[in-house]
Design a protein around this motif. Sequence first.
Motif, PDB file in Angstrom:
ATOM      1  N   GLU A   1       0.835  -1.201   0.000  1.00  0.00           N
ATOM      2  CA  GLU A   1       0.000   0.000   0.000  1.00  0.00           C
ATOM      3  C   GLU A   1       0.869   1.249   0.000  1.00  0.00           C
ATOM      4  OE1 GLU A   1      -2.362   1.787   3.556  1.00  0.00           O
ATOM      5  OE2 GLU A   1      -3.674   0.287   2.632  1.00  0.00           O
ATOM      6  N   ARG A   2       1.899   1.249   0.841  1.00  0.00           N
ATOM      7  CA  ARG A   2       2.789   2.400   0.904  1.00  0.00           C
ATOM      8  C   ARG A   2       3.561   2.571  -0.399  1.00  0.00           C
ATOM      9  NH1 ARG A   2       3.571   7.393   1.710  1.00  0.00           N
ATOM     10  NH2 ARG A   2       5.675   8.003   2.325  1.00  0.00           N
ATOM     11  N   THR A   3       3.985   1.472  -1.001  1.00  0.00           N
ATOM     12  CA  THR A   3       4.694   1.546  -2.276  1.00  0.00           C
ATOM     13  C   THR A   3       3.798   2.153  -3.346  1.00  0.00           C
ATOM     14  OG1 THR A   3       5.977  -0.434  -1.697  1.00  0.00           O
ATOM     15  CG2 THR A   3       5.953   0.212  -4.014  1.00  0.00           C
ATOM     16  N   PHE A   4       2.517   1.735  -3.349  1.00  0.00           N
ATOM     17  CA  PHE A   4       1.555   2.293  -4.309  1.00  0.00           C
ATOM     18  C   PHE A   4       1.399   3.799  -4.090  1.00  0.00           C
ATOM     19  CE2 PHE A   4      -2.811   3.626  -5.246  1.00  0.00           C
ATOM     20  CZ  PHE A   4      -2.918   3.266  -6.583  1.00  0.00           C
ATOM     21  N   ASP A   5       1.280   4.206  -2.807  1.00  0.00           N
ATOM     22  CA  ASP A   5       1.143   5.631  -2.492  1.00  0.00           C
ATOM     23  C   ASP A   5       2.384   6.409  -2.915  1.00  0.00           C
ATOM     24  OD1 ASP A   5      -1.332   5.150  -1.404  1.00  0.00           O
ATOM     25  OD2 ASP A   5      -0.628   5.060   0.667  1.00  0.00           O
ATOM     26  N   LEU A   6       3.558   5.811  -2.686  1.00  0.00           N
ATOM     27  CA  LEU A   6       4.804   6.486  -3.064  1.00  0.00           C
ATOM     28  C   LEU A   6       4.894   6.672  -4.575  1.00  0.00           C
ATOM     29  CD1 LEU A   6       7.338   4.700  -0.686  1.00  0.00           C
ATOM     30  CD2 LEU A   6       6.740   7.129  -0.644  1.00  0.00           C
ATOM     31  N   LYS A   7       4.497   5.647  -5.317  1.00  0.00           N
ATOM     32  CA  LYS A   7       4.520   5.764  -6.782  1.00  0.00           C
ATOM     33  C   LYS A   7       3.566   6.854  -7.257  1.00  0.00           C
ATOM     34  CE  LYS A   7       5.959   1.011  -7.845  1.00  0.00           C
ATOM     35  NZ  LYS A   7       5.578  -0.277  -8.450  1.00  0.00           N
ATOM     36  N   LYS A   8       2.421   6.941  -6.575  1.00  0.00           N
ATOM     37  CA  LYS A   8       1.461   7.983  -6.923  1.00  0.00           C
ATOM     38  C   LYS A   8       2.039   9.359  -6.631  1.00  0.00           C
ATOM     39  CE  LYS A   8      -3.353   9.345  -6.113  1.00  0.00           C
ATOM     40  NZ  LYS A   8      -4.594   9.048  -5.350  1.00  0.00           N
ATOM     41  N   GLU A   9       2.690   9.499  -5.454  1.00  0.00           N
ATOM     42  CA  GLU A   9       3.323  10.772  -5.098  1.00  0.00           C
ATOM     43  C   GLU A   9       4.435  11.115  -6.085  1.00  0.00           C
ATOM     44  OE1 GLU A   9       4.618  10.893  -1.028  1.00  0.00           O
ATOM     45  OE2 GLU A   9       2.802   9.906  -0.319  1.00  0.00           O
ATOM     46  N   ARG A  10       5.209  10.082  -6.470  1.00  0.00           N
ATOM     47  CA  ARG A  10       6.298  10.317  -7.432  1.00  0.00           C
ATOM     48  C   ARG A  10       5.736  10.806  -8.758  1.00  0.00           C
ATOM     49  NH1 ARG A  10       8.551   5.093  -9.952  1.00  0.00           N
ATOM     50  NH2 ARG A  10       6.418   5.260 -10.736  1.00  0.00           N
ATOM     51  N   ASP A  11       4.663  10.159  -9.226  1.00  0.00           N
ATOM     52  CA  ASP A  11       4.060  10.555 -10.504  1.00  0.00           C
ATOM     53  C   ASP A  11       3.526  11.975 -10.434  1.00  0.00           C
ATOM     54  OD1 ASP A  11       4.679   8.058 -11.457  1.00  0.00           O
ATOM     55  OD2 ASP A  11       2.663   7.230 -11.205  1.00  0.00           O
ATOM     56  N   GLU A  12       2.930  12.339  -9.267  1.00  0.00           N
ATOM     57  CA  GLU A  12       2.414  13.697  -9.111  1.00  0.00           C
ATOM     58  C   GLU A  12       3.558  14.708  -9.101  1.00  0.00           C
ATOM     59  OE1 GLU A  12       0.172  13.481  -5.537  1.00  0.00           O
ATOM     60  OE2 GLU A  12      -1.600  12.568  -6.484  1.00  0.00           O
ATOM     61  N   ALA A  13       4.647  14.358  -8.412  1.00  0.00           N
ATOM     62  CA  ALA A  13       5.801  15.262  -8.379  1.00  0.00           C
ATOM     63  C   ALA A  13       6.410  15.415  -9.767  1.00  0.00           C
ATOM     64  CB  ALA A  13       6.849  14.737  -7.394  1.00  0.00           C
ATOM     65  N   ALA A  14       6.473  14.299 -10.503  1.00  0.00           N
ATOM     66  CA  ALA A  14       7.007  14.350 -11.866  1.00  0.00           C
ATOM     67  C   ALA A  14       6.111  15.210 -12.753  1.00  0.00           C
ATOM     68  CB  ALA A  14       7.118  12.936 -12.435  1.00  0.00           C
ATOM     69  N   ALA A  15       4.793  15.100 -12.545  1.00  0.00           N
ATOM     70  CA  ALA A  15       3.854  15.913 -13.323  1.00  0.00           C
ATOM     71  C   ALA A  15       4.036  17.395 -13.003  1.00  0.00           C
ATOM     72  CB  ALA A  15       2.418  15.480 -13.028  1.00  0.00           C
ATOM     73  N   ASP A  16       4.336  17.696 -11.715  1.00  0.00           N
ATOM     74  CA  ASP A  16       4.589  19.087 -11.336  1.00  0.00           C
ATOM     75  C   ASP A  16       5.842  19.626 -12.020  1.00  0.00           C
ATOM     76  OD1 ASP A  16       2.394  19.194  -9.728  1.00  0.00           O
ATOM     77  OD2 ASP A  16       3.473  18.770  -7.865  1.00  0.00           O
ATOM     78  N   VAL A  17       6.877  18.771 -12.102  1.00  0.00           N
ATOM     79  CA  VAL A  17       8.109  19.186 -12.795  1.00  0.00           C
ATOM     80  C   VAL A  17       7.811  19.468 -14.265  1.00  0.00           C
ATOM     81  CG1 VAL A  17      10.399  18.458 -13.536  1.00  0.00           C
ATOM     82  CG2 VAL A  17       9.634  17.931 -11.219  1.00  0.00           C
ATOM     83  N   GLN A  18       7.064  18.563 -14.895  1.00  0.00           N
ATOM     84  CA  GLN A  18       6.707  18.752 -16.297  1.00  0.00           C
ATOM     85  C   GLN A  18       5.882  20.021 -16.497  1.00  0.00           C
ATOM     86  OE1 GLN A  18       4.732  15.168 -17.502  1.00  0.00           O
ATOM     87  NE2 GLN A  18       6.522  13.876 -17.117  1.00  0.00           N
ATOM     88  N   SER A  19       4.932  20.243 -15.571  1.00  0.00           N
ATOM     89  CA  SER A  19       4.096  21.438 -15.674  1.00  0.00           C
ATOM     90  C   SER A  19       4.939  22.707 -15.533  1.00  0.00           C
ATOM     91  CB  SER A  19       3.011  21.393 -14.592  1.00  0.00           C
ATOM     92  OG  SER A  19       2.236  22.567 -14.611  1.00  0.00           O
TER      93      SER A  19
END
Length: 488
Positions: free
Chosen positions: A355-373
């Motif tokens: 569950e934590r790994t899934f949450d971390l991947k989601k946070e990573r994807d959101e952070a990556a999306a922020d960088v792209q934005s």
Amino acid sequence: MAKQVLDFHASVGMTTNQSNEHQRRWSDRSWKVALKGGNYDRTREHLNFEVAKGGVVQPVDKTKSIPQRIKDTLSERGIIDPNAKMTAKGKDPNRRTVVNIIFGGSREQMHRLAFGDQKVDLTHGADNSLVTRCSDIEEWAKDIYGFACDKWGEENIVGFYVHLDEKNPHIHCSVLPITKQNKFSFKELFAGKDKIEFKERTLQLHNELAQVNEKWGLGRGQSIMETGARHRSTEEYRAELRQECNNLEEEIENHQKLLKVLYSDIRMAEKRCKGLTTMVYNLEQKEADLTAQLCQLESDLTSGAGNAADLRRRITDLEGKLRITTSSLADKRLKLKNADRQLAQLNDEMESVKERTFDLKKERDEAAADVQSLIRMRLTDAVFGKTFVEFGRLIDCLSPEQKAAFGNDFLVHLAEKPAEILKCAMYLFAGYLDGAIQFAKGNGGGGGGSDLPWGRDPNEDDRKFAFRCMVQAHRMMKPVPGKHIKRN
């Protein structure tokens, strides 16, 4: 005076992993992963405590997770979790049903409340097992608990944990935003109807908390709106986002390694359970066989069949074997029970790590999306001004008839007044409607142009809202009379 800390964040429920962190409901393996980050001190974990109903200070109760507490609370009050209803319908849950609040203050003062004059070694891996908890931190926590009860209702508090095993003592308070009508409403209890009311409520919350904290040597800091403090530069923000992505990647890698170890341990535990189950079954069969033989011998002795002395010898021999078998069976049953419990714990831990790994991947994807934005914004910013300056020069060369034939009033107007329209749009994007109206009027615009209510749709992303702000600013900057747009 030292400064107080107050931060809150609303979320869609609470995960088991979050609950485990608040309660320190960790196995030795999970502690090892947590300690790797360097922010926890297991030698001080025994100093943590919670404030329970009635303001009672007690050791952290780890027998029931916060999600289970929430479920029990809702059941007792006859309230249905709106996210559970959405999940049952196959929809993604999006209702903010839990508000996580952190209370704290400047490190020096918080250490003084928690540990008095004792020296706490904050070096990673240091042994602080002899440090004791002072009564001041308990009294402060009870005051904050009373404050939270007065603001949001004691019945809505499902967790109130005081952590003294990190670098800075603080409180984690989990609140269900449920109204007196037993309805979930984050807006009614916290946010208000719009951004302006949210800002006012937040400032008031800090002011009210400061009155409670005053006797504990914690004061209210000045807000950015009052001090004009400088925000992070774009480069600083981008660097932070990159670092966040790197940290998340590292944490994901650690969790994936932990998952491999857990899979291996689970396989070994399953083999052990299987072997013990077979042993127990065989011993039960042997016990039953010995018991049957013993009963037959006792029956023969009672009926006088056979040599009595021989029968008694054989009975004594069987009773000895039966005692050994029964003892061995009890031992194997106990080991099987422990093995089953360990296997269940390993499976629970694996689910928590997944569950934590899934949450971390989601946070990573959101952070990556922020960088792209952010990169996209910088690229757009780099070409926006020059493009419209050149476009404006071309527009200036056109006759009125040619401009009308061009047929794109928005682009033409944007080319003529790019800086003014952009600034007006910035006011709208930031939620300062009055400022946008006054700016438009002060720069030759009508200040209106739409009778529709103005505000941001909760499901609208930044890009869509930014475009709407630009279009609305274009309308407001037109030198024609019109009605003011209305707030939601």
